[in-house]
Write a protein that holds these residues in place. Structure first.
Motif, PDB file in Angstrom:
ATOM      1  N   PHE A  31     -69.996-101.727  52.966  1.00  0.00           N
ATOM      2  CA  PHE A  31     -70.314-100.268  52.080  1.00  0.00           C
ATOM      3  C   PHE A  31     -71.626 -99.926  51.904  1.00  0.00           C
ATOM      4  O   PHE A  31     -71.828 -98.657  52.161  1.00  0.00           O
ATOM      5  CB  PHE A  31     -69.306-100.064  51.059  1.00  0.00           C
ATOM      6  CG  PHE A  31     -69.275 -98.623  50.225  1.00  0.00           C
ATOM      7  CD1 PHE A  31     -68.648 -97.659  51.057  1.00  0.00           C
ATOM      8  CD2 PHE A  31     -69.941 -98.253  49.211  1.00  0.00           C
ATOM      9  CE1 PHE A  31     -68.515 -96.377  50.511  1.00  0.00           C
ATOM     10  CE2 PHE A  31     -69.850 -97.148  48.726  1.00  0.00           C
ATOM     11  CZ  PHE A  31     -69.189 -96.246  49.373  1.00  0.00           C
ATOM     12  N   GLU A  32     -72.295-100.630  51.591  1.00  0.00           N
ATOM     13  CA  GLU A  32     -73.670-100.536  51.082  1.00  0.00           C
ATOM     14  C   GLU A  32     -74.882-100.809  52.194  1.00  0.00           C
ATOM     15  O   GLU A  32     -75.984-100.126  51.814  1.00  0.00           O
ATOM     16  CB  GLU A  32     -74.163-101.367  49.785  1.00  0.00           C
ATOM     17  CG  GLU A  32     -73.477-101.135  48.478  1.00  0.00           C
ATOM     18  CD  GLU A  32     -72.021-101.756  48.416  1.00  0.00           C
ATOM     19  OE1 GLU A  32     -71.889-102.583  49.274  1.00  0.00           O
ATOM     20  OE2 GLU A  32     -71.559-101.396  47.442  1.00  0.00           O
ATOM     21  N   SER A  33     -74.440-101.454  53.505  1.00  0.00           N
ATOM     22  CA  SER A  33     -75.135-101.474  54.373  1.00  0.00           C
ATOM     23  C   SER A  33     -74.905-100.751  55.597  1.00  0.00           C
ATOM     24  O   SER A  33     -75.428-100.854  56.783  1.00  0.00           O
ATOM     25  CB  SER A  33     -75.341-103.051  54.747  1.00  0.00           C
ATOM     26  OG  SER A  33     -74.223-103.456  55.017  1.00  0.00           O
ATOM     27  N   TYR A  34     -73.900 -99.932  55.609  1.00  0.00           N
ATOM     28  CA  TYR A  34     -73.294 -99.212  56.872  1.00  0.00           C
ATOM     29  C   TYR A  34     -74.443 -98.480  57.443  1.00  0.00           C
ATOM     30  O   TYR A  34     -74.740 -98.230  58.638  1.00  0.00           O
ATOM     31  CB  TYR A  34     -72.011 -98.425  56.357  1.00  0.00           C
ATOM     32  CG  TYR A  34     -71.413 -97.633  57.553  1.00  0.00           C
ATOM     33  CD1 TYR A  34     -70.833 -98.535  58.608  1.00  0.00           C
ATOM     34  CD2 TYR A  34     -71.196 -96.434  57.555  1.00  0.00           C
ATOM     35  CE1 TYR A  34     -70.337 -97.920  59.655  1.00  0.00           C
ATOM     36  CE2 TYR A  34     -70.531 -95.840  58.755  1.00  0.00           C
ATOM     37  CZ  TYR A  34     -70.074 -96.521  59.628  1.00  0.00           C
ATOM     38  OH  TYR A  34     -69.541 -95.986  60.923  1.00  0.00           O
ATOM     39  N   TRP A  35     -75.168 -97.560  56.570  1.00  0.00           N
ATOM     40  CA  TRP A  35     -76.360 -96.614  57.172  1.00  0.00           C
ATOM     41  C   TRP A  35     -77.367 -97.558  57.902  1.00  0.00           C
ATOM     42  O   TRP A  35     -77.674 -96.739  58.834  1.00  0.00           O
ATOM     43  CB  TRP A  35     -77.080 -95.808  55.897  1.00  0.00           C
ATOM     44  CG  TRP A  35     -77.818 -96.810  54.981  1.00  0.00           C
ATOM     45  CD1 TRP A  35     -77.161 -97.887  54.098  1.00  0.00           C
ATOM     46  CD2 TRP A  35     -79.074 -97.197  55.060  1.00  0.00           C
ATOM     47  NE1 TRP A  35     -78.080 -98.436  53.366  1.00  0.00           N
ATOM     48  CE2 TRP A  35     -79.248 -97.963  53.932  1.00  0.00           C
ATOM     49  CE3 TRP A  35     -80.149 -96.656  55.786  1.00  0.00           C
ATOM     50  CZ2 TRP A  35     -80.664 -98.483  53.506  1.00  0.00           C
ATOM     51  CZ3 TRP A  35     -81.425 -97.158  55.683  1.00  0.00           C
ATOM     52  CH2 TRP A  35     -81.694 -97.830  54.521  1.00  0.00           C
ATOM     53  N   LEU A  36     -77.690 -98.888  57.566  1.00  0.00           N
ATOM     54  CA  LEU A  36     -78.692 -99.331  58.386  1.00  0.00           C
ATOM     55  C   LEU A  36     -77.965 -99.611  59.721  1.00  0.00           C
ATOM     56  O   LEU A  36     -78.781 -99.551  60.811  1.00  0.00           O
ATOM     57  CB  LEU A  36     -78.949-100.813  57.883  1.00  0.00           C
ATOM     58  CG  LEU A  36     -79.760-100.614  56.765  1.00  0.00           C
ATOM     59  CD1 LEU A  36     -79.757-101.939  55.993  1.00  0.00           C
ATOM     60  CD2 LEU A  36     -81.367-100.124  57.055  1.00  0.00           C
ATOM     61  N   LEU A  37     -76.844 -99.998  60.212  1.00  0.00           N
ATOM     62  CA  LEU A  37     -76.060-100.197  61.314  1.00  0.00           C
ATOM     63  C   LEU A  37     -76.226 -98.693  61.975  1.00  0.00           C
ATOM     64  O   LEU A  37     -76.225 -98.762  63.179  1.00  0.00           O
ATOM     65  CB  LEU A  37     -74.527-100.598  61.127  1.00  0.00           C
ATOM     66  CG  LEU A  37     -73.868-101.163  62.187  1.00  0.00           C
ATOM     67  CD1 LEU A  37     -74.534-101.934  63.194  1.00  0.00           C
ATOM     68  CD2 LEU A  37     -72.389-101.165  61.955  1.00  0.00           C
TER      69      LEU A  37
END
Length: 79
Positions: A31-37
């Motif tokens: 949830f917290e790292s989805y934007w990097l993907l």
């Protein structure tokens, strides 16, 4: 800008974002790292779009040159 430079930058950004995503995923979760993907995938898509666009322009230029050669060779020479 030079296409090769843009290609290299986009691929480097994509790999960098993906590496940071893997590290962040292990630390914080999806949830917290989805934007990097998403940034990594976006860089790959932009790279693919620019590559296909460049190949289509090259193909169009080659067909125009072939048509111009045919037209110039079909005209009779003036005396």
């Amino acid at each position: 800008m030079n296409f090769k430079l843009v290609k290299t930058i986009l691929l480097a950004l994509s790999l960098g974002f993906f590496a940071v995503w893997v590290l962040e995923f292990r630390r914080a979760g999806m949830f917290e790292s989805y934007w990097l993907l998403l940034l990594s995938v976006m860089c790959l898509l932009v790279f693919q779009f620019r590559r296909l666009k460049a190949s289509m322009e090259l193909k169009k230029k080659q067909t125009e040159e072939i048509e111009n050669q045919k037209l110039s060779s079909s005209k009779p020479a003036k005396k």
